[in-house]
Enzyme design. Structure first.
Site, mmCIF file in Angstrom:
data_model
loop_
_atom_site.group_PDB
_atom_site.id
_atom_site.type_symbol
_atom_site.label_atom_id
_atom_site.label_comp_id
_atom_site.label_asym_id
_atom_site.label_seq_id
_atom_site.Cartn_x
_atom_site.Cartn_y
_atom_site.Cartn_z
ATOM 1 N N ASP A 174 0.848 -1.202 0.000
ATOM 2 C CA ASP A 174 0.000 0.000 0.000
ATOM 3 C C ASP A 174 0.884 1.253 0.000
ATOM 4 O O ASP A 174 0.879 2.009 0.955
ATOM 5 C CB ASP A 174 -0.957 -0.011 1.214
ATOM 6 C CG ASP A 174 -0.239 -0.057 2.554
ATOM 7 O OD1 ASP A 174 0.949 -0.492 2.596
ATOM 8 O OD2 ASP A 174 -0.849 0.338 3.570
ATOM 9 N N HIS B 219 9.852 -0.611 8.397
ATOM 10 C CA HIS B 219 8.965 -1.756 8.646
ATOM 11 C C HIS B 219 8.938 -2.737 7.475
ATOM 12 O O HIS B 219 9.207 -3.929 7.623
ATOM 13 C CB HIS B 219 7.519 -1.274 8.832
ATOM 14 C CG HIS B 219 7.274 -0.379 9.987
ATOM 15 N ND1 HIS B 219 7.302 -0.809 11.294
ATOM 16 C CD2 HIS B 219 6.917 0.939 10.048
ATOM 17 C CE1 HIS B 219 6.988 0.192 12.098
ATOM 18 N NE2 HIS B 219 6.757 1.268 11.369
#
Ligand code: BDR
Ligand code: CA
Length: 315
Positions: free
Chosen positions: A9, A241
């Site tokens: 995303d 991340h």
């Protein structure tokens, strides 16, 4: 070469992860599937096409889910204060980008590509797990045809980052995450327990950009807004991340892990919380019984991971 489909995303840290997959010599990136999360799916798909073009990525982009696995779930607002209004740090991405867009929806792209490459594909999923859960709903047999699934998501022995209980990718679609964790495929979960330890300083990113040329300079521009946000949580730098999940694919020795069955709480004050029942621990009957054992990362050689990202991007 490891065949990878990247479910994403984008998203600032997603962009770094994409460039890592594109540039790593042992990875054959064969598809990019998009999902809502850091922005709407229109925006994340536009961003994936933008990065595909800027970086000369040959893998097609397939547009994915625009809503949660359970459509009745209340949507979470876009985190524009982390990723910018455009999802890429407010650098001014064009409204429309022509690119290599696959005509199939992401879940169908996943099913057909997995079926065409049985036992060979690693899915790296770093957004909501919605596309993966939708693919399993339509064709459950794909679980037995995938090599492994590596996800960025969850928080086991540390607080969440969107509530005290939950990490954002899981909180954004807990039902989908529970489907993915409990399916009969091999899942490796890379959560906040390890990703929050893995911070590329602003200076280190600038140094990588000075060696990596235009592609990394663009990544550095995209990342400044995100680094400013994370200044509240870590020393001046970028929590990488999503790149952690990509690094795991080529360098699992940089991680420590444990195994057990994983469930995701769906509803209540701990909505989206990930909880593992460790293998070998006995409890009275529970909702964790008779499910596949998954791998949950508990520690990380952060310097080793950051060095591999640097070396890959700078090359
Ligand atoms: C995750 O949430 C998103 O904001 C990031 O891209 C990452 O995938 C971290 O919790
Ligand atoms: Ca992401």
């Amino acid at each position: 070469m490891q065949k990878v489909i990247f479910d994403t995303d984008p998203g600032v840290d997603d962009a770094m992860a994409l460039l890592f997959l594109h540039k790593h010599a042992d990875i054959d990136l064969i598809g990019i599937t998009t999902v809502f999360g850091n922005a709407s799916v229109e925006t994340t798909t536009r961003n994936a096409l933008f990065l595909q073009q800027e970086w000369g990525i040959s893998a097609p982009v397939a547009r994915g889910a625009d809503q949660t696995y359970d459509p009745a779930r209340t949507p979470v607002p876009w985190p524009t204060f982390i990723h910018g209004d455009d999802g890429l740090g407010n650098i001014g991405v064009p409204d429309h980008v022509d690119g290599n867009l696959d005509p199939r929806p992401a879940h169908r792209f996943l099913i057909e590509t997995i079926r065409a490459n049985p036992g060979e594909i690693t899915l790296v999923a770093v957004g909501r797990m919605t596309n993966l859960a939708n693919a399993l709903r339509e064709d459950p047999e794909i679980a037995g045809l995938v090599k492994s699934v590596v996800i960025m998501g969850g928080a086991f022995d540390v607080p969440g980052n969107i509530t005290p209980a939950a990490e954002a990718n899981i909180y954004g679609d807990p039902e989908a995450a529970d489907v993915v964790m409990t399916a009969p495929w091999k899942v490796v979960v890379i959560g906040l327990d390890v990703t929050m330890k893995t911070v590329m300083s602003r200076a280190a990113l600038a140094e990588t950009a000075s060696q990596g040329g235009k592609a990394v300079e663009l990544l550095s521009d995209i990342s400044q807004f995100y680094i400013d946000f994370y200044g509240k949580l870590v020393d001046d730098g970028m929590v990488v991340h999503d790149s952690c999940a990509c690094v795991y694919v080529v360098a699992p020795h940089l991680f420590e892990s444990t195994t057990g069955t994983v469930r995701v709480l769906c509803g209540g004050i701990a909505d989206g919380k990930t909880i593992m029942k460790p293998d070998g621990r006995f409890f009275p009957p529970s909702a964790w019984d008779d499910l596949p054992s998954q791998t949950v990362c508990t520690d990380i050689d952060a310097n080793g991971v950051l060095k591999l990202i640097h070396d890959t991007l700078a090359a």
